[in-house]
Design an enzyme around this catalytic site. Structure first.
Site, mmCIF file in Angstrom:
data_model
loop_
_atom_site.group_PDB
_atom_site.id
_atom_site.type_symbol
_atom_site.label_atom_id
_atom_site.label_comp_id
_atom_site.label_asym_id
_atom_site.label_seq_id
_atom_site.Cartn_x
_atom_site.Cartn_y
_atom_site.Cartn_z
ATOM 1 N N LYS A 203 0.858 -1.198 0.000
ATOM 2 C CA LYS A 203 0.000 0.000 0.000
ATOM 3 C C LYS A 203 0.885 1.235 0.000
ATOM 4 O O LYS A 203 1.803 1.352 0.827
ATOM 5 C CB LYS A 203 -0.859 -0.041 1.262
HETATM 6 C C1 E4P Z 1 -8.372 1.116 4.156
HETATM 7 O O1 E4P Z 1 -7.537 0.707 3.396
HETATM 8 C C2 E4P Z 1 -8.314 2.438 4.816
HETATM 9 O O2 E4P Z 1 -7.071 2.632 5.422
HETATM 10 C C3 E4P Z 1 -9.434 2.572 5.784
HETATM 11 O O3 E4P Z 1 -10.632 2.137 5.161
HETATM 12 C C4 E4P Z 1 -9.568 3.953 6.372
HETATM 13 O O4 E4P Z 1 -10.750 3.989 7.126
HETATM 14 P P1 E4P Z 1 -11.037 5.157 8.181
HETATM 15 O O5 E4P Z 1 -11.313 6.416 7.423
HETATM 16 O O6 E4P Z 1 -12.239 4.678 8.927
HETATM 17 O O7 E4P Z 1 -9.815 5.275 9.052
#
Ligand code: E4P
Length: 235
Positions: free
Chosen positions: A83
């Site tokens: 990522k």
């Molecule tokens: C997923 O890859 C993201 O990091 C995550 O969905 C972020 O979610 P949040 O906005 O609830 O922290």
């Protein structure tokens, strides 16, 4: 639509993976910190629990270090999906890693223009953050609609839309209606999707009526009842 689970909690993943509905996992530095565990250990363990992509995020912000980190992460297991953040260095890293055959999830996407750049950089997944846009009064689902429309117009783009920052089941349903490929759900949101009060009420009534019949479907085996019953039925 594929369902990923957005957590680094191994027990939650083990439990949800047993449903057969989990296609992958996403983590981020905040979720790793929340787990309180060693990053490498937890990612390796998750990769052994789920066959699909497991997103593990780089920590650097410059291209050279991100690339080196990405290669270390990708070596942990074949299903690691590196990522990277949606920055110029992040997309440069995305291009290098995907050219090497690795999966890359480009995260922190908040505009269609960013999503178009990520697709051109060869991202495996683009992660638009629906909930965080809603939080600031911008329609997060409109962003999903825009990205799906753009990607659909160019069939040579293979990037999948991974709806992130999901807050509720409606985000998932609306994203599915728009044709998004994947949604990553917090465990509680995935569990909430099973629930409907009429399901509970209907099941309660069916069980009460079934009890009135005095019948059972499975017969006790200890007394030989199951054998006796199957002989009676086949006679
Ligand atoms: C997923 O890859 C993201 O990091 C995550 O969905 C972020 O979610 P949040 O906005 O609830 O922290």
């Amino acid at each position: 639509m594929k369902f990923f689970v957005d957590t680094a909690d191994v027990e939650e993943i083990r439990d949800l993976a047993a449903t057969g509905l989990v296609d992958g996992i996403t983590t981020n530095p905040s979720l790793i910190a929340k787990s309180g565990r060693d990053f490498f250990e937890v990612i390796t363990e998750i990769c052994g629990l789920v066959a699909g992509p497991v997103s593990a995020e780089v920590a650097a912000t410059d291209h050279a270090t991100m690339l080196a980190e990405g290669r270390v992460l990708a070596a942990l297991a074949p299903n690691v999906c590196v990522k990277v953040p949606l920055t110029p260095d992040g997309l440069k890293t995305c291009k290098a890693l995907t050219d090497d055959g690795h999966q890359v999830n480009v995260t922190l996407c908040f505009s269609a223009a960013q999503a178009l750049l990520a697709a051109k950089a060869g991202a495996t997944f683009i992660s638009p953050f629906v909930g965080r846009l809603d939080d600031i009064g911008v329609d997060g689902l409109q962003l999903i609609a825009d990205i799906v429309e753009i990607y659909d117009a160019y069939p040579n783009l293979s990037t999948e839309v991974l709806v992130a920052s999901v807050r509720n089941a409606a985000h998932v349903v609306e994203s599915a209606k728009l044709g998004a490929h994947v949604a990553t759900l917090p465990p509680a949101t995935l569990r909430a999707m099973y629930k409907h009060p009429l399901t509970d009420k209907g099941l309660e009534a069916f069980l009460a009526d079934w009890a009135k019949t005095g019948q059972t479907i499975l017969k006790p085996t200890s007394s030989g009842g199951a054998n006796a019953e199957s002989k009676r039925r086949s006679a």
